[in-house]
Design a protein around this motif. Structure first.
Motif, PDB file in Angstrom:
ATOM      1  N   ARG A  23     -17.118  44.152 -19.034  1.00 45.66           N
ATOM      2  CA  ARG A  23     -15.731  44.418 -18.651  1.00 45.66           C
ATOM      3  C   ARG A  23     -15.631  44.791 -17.171  1.00 45.66           C
ATOM      4  O   ARG A  23     -14.683  44.397 -16.472  1.00 45.66           O
ATOM      5  N   LEU A  24     -16.612  45.538 -16.685  1.00 49.65           N
ATOM      6  CA  LEU A  24     -16.599  45.916 -15.274  1.00 49.65           C
ATOM      7  C   LEU A  24     -16.801  44.698 -14.378  1.00 49.65           C
ATOM      8  O   LEU A  24     -16.204  44.598 -13.300  1.00 49.65           O
ATOM      9  N   ASP A  25     -17.636  43.766 -14.819  1.00 42.73           N
ATOM     10  CA  ASP A  25     -17.815  42.536 -14.052  1.00 42.73           C
ATOM     11  C   ASP A  25     -16.500  41.764 -13.976  1.00 42.73           C
ATOM     12  O   ASP A  25     -16.142  41.215 -12.931  1.00 42.73           O
ATOM     13  N   ALA A  26     -15.762  41.745 -15.079  1.00 35.02           N
ATOM     14  CA  ALA A  26     -14.455  41.080 -15.073  1.00 35.02           C
ATOM     15  C   ALA A  26     -13.492  41.776 -14.114  1.00 35.02           C
ATOM     16  O   ALA A  26     -12.715  41.116 -13.408  1.00 35.02           O
ATOM     17  N   LEU A  27     -13.542  43.105 -14.060  1.00 33.94           N
ATOM     18  CA  LEU A  27     -12.685  43.846 -13.132  1.00 33.94           C
ATOM     19  C   LEU A  27     -13.000  43.485 -11.684  1.00 33.94           C
ATOM     20  O   LEU A  27     -12.098  43.313 -10.862  1.00 33.94           O
ATOM     21  N   ARG A  28     -14.291  43.390 -11.368  1.00 32.24           N
ATOM     22  CA  ARG A  28     -14.678  43.016 -10.000  1.00 32.24           C
ATOM     23  C   ARG A  28     -14.066  41.680  -9.616  1.00 32.24           C
ATOM     24  O   ARG A  28     -13.543  41.505  -8.508  1.00 32.24           O
ATOM     25  N   ARG A  29     -14.139  40.732 -10.511  1.00 35.08           N
ATOM     26  CA  ARG A  29     -13.651  39.391 -10.202  1.00 35.08           C
ATOM     27  C   ARG A  29     -12.119  39.327 -10.207  1.00 35.08           C
ATOM     28  O   ARG A  29     -11.526  38.544  -9.459  1.00 35.08           O
ATOM     29  N   LEU A  30     -11.492  40.145 -11.034  1.00 32.64           N
ATOM     30  CA  LEU A  30     -10.029  40.203 -11.012  1.00 32.64           C
ATOM     31  C   LEU A  30      -9.520  40.710  -9.668  1.00 32.64           C
ATOM     32  O   LEU A  30      -8.460  40.284  -9.192  1.00 32.64           O
ATOM     33  N   ASP A  31     -10.273  41.609  -9.054  1.00 30.38           N
ATOM     34  CA  ASP A  31      -9.864  42.119  -7.748  1.00 30.38           C
ATOM     35  C   ASP A  31      -9.777  40.987  -6.733  1.00 30.38           C
ATOM     36  O   ASP A  31      -8.916  40.996  -5.850  1.00 30.38           O
ATOM     37  N   ASP A  32     -10.669  39.999  -6.856  1.00 28.69           N
ATOM     38  CA  ASP A  32     -10.623  38.850  -5.949  1.00 28.69           C
ATOM     39  C   ASP A  32      -9.315  38.081  -6.098  1.00 28.69           C
ATOM     40  O   ASP A  32      -8.829  37.471  -5.141  1.00 28.69           O
ATOM     41  N   GLN A  33      -8.756  38.089  -7.299  1.00 29.66           N
ATOM     42  CA  GLN A  33      -7.583  37.271  -7.586  1.00 29.66           C
ATOM     43  C   GLN A  33      -6.265  38.043  -7.492  1.00 29.66           C
ATOM     44  O   GLN A  33      -5.259  37.499  -7.037  1.00 29.66           O
ATOM     45  N   LEU A  34      -6.268  39.297  -7.923  1.00 30.76           N
ATOM     46  CA  LEU A  34      -5.014  40.037  -8.057  1.00 30.76           C
ATOM     47  C   LEU A  34      -4.794  41.079  -6.972  1.00 30.76           C
ATOM     48  O   LEU A  34      -3.660  41.442  -6.687  1.00 30.76           O
ATOM     49  N   GLY A  35      -5.859  41.598  -6.403  1.00 33.77           N
ATOM     50  CA  GLY A  35      -5.702  42.641  -5.402  1.00 33.77           C
ATOM     51  C   GLY A  35      -5.737  44.031  -6.008  1.00 33.77           C
ATOM     52  O   GLY A  35      -5.635  44.225  -7.223  1.00 33.77           O
ATOM     53  N   GLY A  37      -3.785  46.864  -5.742  1.00 34.84           N
ATOM     54  CA  GLY A  37      -2.647  47.615  -6.250  1.00 34.84           C
ATOM     55  C   GLY A  37      -2.441  47.457  -7.741  1.00 34.84           C
ATOM     56  O   GLY A  37      -2.196  48.433  -8.462  1.00 34.84           O
ATOM     57  N   GLN A  38      -2.551  46.229  -8.230  1.00 37.05           N
ATOM     58  CA  GLN A  38      -2.326  45.976  -9.646  1.00 37.05           C
ATOM     59  C   GLN A  38      -3.467  46.466 -10.524  1.00 37.05           C
ATOM     60  O   GLN A  38      -3.267  46.772 -11.699  1.00 37.05           O
ATOM     61  N   LEU A  39      -4.667  46.538  -9.965  1.00 36.51           N
ATOM     62  CA  LEU A  39      -5.838  46.846 -10.783  1.00 36.51           C
ATOM     63  C   LEU A  39      -6.174  48.328 -10.866  1.00 36.51           C
ATOM     64  O   LEU A  39      -6.936  48.736 -11.740  1.00 36.51           O
ATOM     65  N   ARG A  40      -5.640  49.138  -9.969  1.00 39.01           N
ATOM     66  CA  ARG A  40      -6.025  50.556  -9.963  1.00 39.01           C
ATOM     67  C   ARG A  40      -5.823  51.244 -11.310  1.00 39.01           C
ATOM     68  O   ARG A  40      -6.738  51.928 -11.801  1.00 39.01           O
ATOM     69  N   PRO A  41      -4.662  51.104 -11.960  1.00 37.51           N
ATOM     70  CA  PRO A  41      -4.497  51.787 -13.261  1.00 37.51           C
ATOM     71  C   PRO A  41      -5.502  51.305 -14.304  1.00 37.51           C
ATOM     72  O   PRO A  41      -6.017  52.105 -15.095  1.00 37.51           O
ATOM     73  N   LEU A  42      -5.801  50.012 -14.298  1.00 32.63           N
ATOM     74  CA  LEU A  42      -6.758  49.463 -15.256  1.00 32.63           C
ATOM     75  C   LEU A  42      -8.157  50.018 -15.007  1.00 32.63           C
ATOM     76  O   LEU A  42      -8.876  50.383 -15.946  1.00 32.63           O
ATOM     77  N   ALA A  43      -8.548  50.095 -13.742  1.00 31.75           N
ATOM     78  CA  ALA A  43      -9.871  50.623 -13.406  1.00 31.75           C
ATOM     79  C   ALA A  43      -9.982  52.103 -13.757  1.00 31.75           C
ATOM     80  O   ALA A  43     -11.012  52.559 -14.271  1.00 31.75           O
ATOM     81  N   GLU A  44      -8.929  52.860 -13.488  1.00 32.55           N
ATOM     82  CA  GLU A  44      -8.942  54.285 -13.824  1.00 32.55           C
ATOM     83  C   GLU A  44      -9.063  54.478 -15.338  1.00 32.55           C
ATOM     84  O   GLU A  44      -9.778  55.373 -15.809  1.00 32.55           O
ATOM     85  N   ALA A  45      -8.372  53.633 -16.107  1.00 37.47           N
ATOM     86  CA  ALA A  45      -8.463  53.727 -17.566  1.00 37.47           C
ATOM     87  C   ALA A  45      -9.871  53.381 -18.045  1.00 37.47           C
ATOM     88  O   ALA A  45     -10.396  54.009 -18.978  1.00 37.47           O
ATOM     89  N   GLU A  46     -10.490  52.401 -17.409  1.00 33.13           N
ATOM     90  CA  GLU A  46     -11.855  52.021 -17.785  1.00 33.13           C
ATOM     91  C   GLU A  46     -12.827  53.165 -17.509  1.00 33.13           C
ATOM     92  O   GLU A  46     -13.705  53.472 -18.330  1.00 33.13           O
ATOM     93  N   LEU A  47     -12.667  53.808 -16.364  1.00 39.46           N
ATOM     94  CA  LEU A  47     -13.516  54.950 -16.036  1.00 39.46           C
ATOM     95  C   LEU A  47     -13.311  56.082 -17.037  1.00 39.46           C
ATOM     96  O   LEU A  47     -14.280  56.719 -17.477  1.00 39.46           O
ATOM     97  N   GLN A  48     -12.063  56.331 -17.418  1.00 41.15           N
ATOM     98  CA  GLN A  48     -11.795  57.396 -18.382  1.00 41.15           C
ATOM     99  C   GLN A  48     -12.425  57.089 -19.737  1.00 41.15           C
ATOM    100  O   GLN A  48     -12.977  57.973 -20.402  1.00 41.15           O
ATOM    101  N   LEU A  49     -12.359  55.825 -20.153  1.00 39.25           N
ATOM    102  CA  LEU A  49     -12.976  55.428 -21.416  1.00 39.25           C
ATOM    103  C   LEU A  49     -14.478  55.704 -21.398  1.00 39.25           C
ATOM    104  O   LEU A  49     -15.033  56.281 -22.345  1.00 39.25           O
ATOM    105  N   ILE A  50     -15.141  55.302 -20.329  1.00 40.26           N
ATOM    106  CA  ILE A  50     -16.591  55.512 -20.239  1.00 40.26           C
ATOM    107  C   ILE A  50     -16.913  57.000 -20.205  1.00 40.26           C
ATOM    108  O   ILE A  50     -17.864  57.469 -20.856  1.00 40.26           O
ATOM    109  N   THR A  51     -16.106  57.764 -19.470  1.00 38.75           N
ATOM    110  CA  THR A  51     -16.313  59.214 -19.411  1.00 38.75           C
ATOM    111  C   THR A  51     -16.170  59.845 -20.790  1.00 38.75           C
ATOM    112  O   THR A  51     -16.968  60.707 -21.191  1.00 38.75           O
TER     113      THR A  51
END
Length: 275
Positions: A23-35, A37-51
């Motif tokens: 999932r983290l690899d997908a996030l890295r590649r999404l950043d290339d496409q979406l930028g 601003g749109q990904l910050r909430p998703l990344a923060e949620a992913e970090l919270q899940l792992i924590t």
């Protein structure tokens, strides 16, 4: 995102940890496409899940290390997205968390990766010598374990840091040459997933930006032209064919050129490198 109470103590297996890395690899590649601003909430949620999994779950030592490595990369991604949207204090906090969780995993590769992004923030906010020190530390910790492609990434970023110190031209050139030498060794089966973007075109673009920062406009143009050609060579059409003519290659990479290269000074003719 918080785990429900029923999940407390749930056994976290290696496949679950592996899925998080995917999932983290997908996030890295999404950043290339979406930028960012749109990904910050998703990344923060992913970090919270792992924590939450680390806090509430149970797991083997190996799975714990994998979860800590995932937490490091999730924090690194959050740091990058925060930096890229101008939230520098938040970015530094995430990078520090990434370094701590990498240490918890005993994962020097993850730690060096996070440190290289902290270095980008440092040299982009008028602290290039701090960035050089960070990248020295990243090299030192991973010299025996980093693949050539990762070494190329670290050398390229160190060149960028040297280029912003106001001097150290020779050190910058040495770092650029080291990046190309490492990259020339080719891919390895154990290249970290996060090095997917490292290519000849990207390294040439970084070299061009470094030369431009040092005021060497002719060398910058040379690097940017080579970067354009390298990117064009890798371009294929929808049927998998390589572009066959110079004009076709340049047409296909025009978007790449405009996105990757900085604005040249007005007195430098753009036709010199796109013509």
């Amino acid at each position: 995102m918080r785990l429900p109470d029923a999940a407390a103590g749930r056994r976290i297996t290696a496949p679950v940890a592996g899925a998080l890395h995917t999932r983290l690899d997908a996030l890295r590649r999404l950043d290339d496409q979406l930028g960012s601003g749109q990904l910050r909430p998703l990344a923060e949620a992913e970090l919270q899940l792992i924590t939450d999994l680390l806090t509430a779950g149970s797991y083997s030592q190996a799975t714990m290390n994998s979860l800590f490595s995932a937490a490091s990369e999730a924090s690194r991604i959050c740091g990058w997205l925060a930096y890229d949207t101008g939230h520098h204090t938040t970015a530094r906090r995430h990078y520090l968390t990434a370094l701590r969780t990498a240490a918890g995993a005993g994962d020097d590769i993850a730690g060096a990766h996070a440190l290289s992004y902290a270095a980008i923030q440092a040299y982009s906010t008028d602290r290039p010598r701090d960035a050089v020190k960070m990248l020295d530390a990243a090299h030192s910790r991973t010299r025996a374990v980093a693949t050539p492609r990762m070494q190329a990434m670290l050398h390229a970023r160190q060149a960028r840091a040297f280029s912003k110190t106001g001097g150290d031209r020779a050190a910058c050139i040495r770092a650029i040459n080291a990046a190309f030498d490492a990259y020339a060794q080719g891919p390895h089966d154990d290249d970290p997933a996060f090095t997917y973007w490292v290519s000849e075109a990207e390294l040439l673009s970084i070299a061009g930006s470094s030369a431009l920062s040092q005021g060497d406009h002719r060398q910058a143009i040379s690097y940017f032209r080579r970067a354009t050609d390298a990117a064009a060579y890798d371009a294929t059409d929808t049927r998998g064919r390589r572009p066959s003519t110079t004009s076709e290659r340049r047409r296909r990479t025009w978007v790449w050129v405009r996105w990757r290269t900085p604005v040249l000074p007005r007195h430098v003719p753009c036709a010199a490198w796109v013509g």
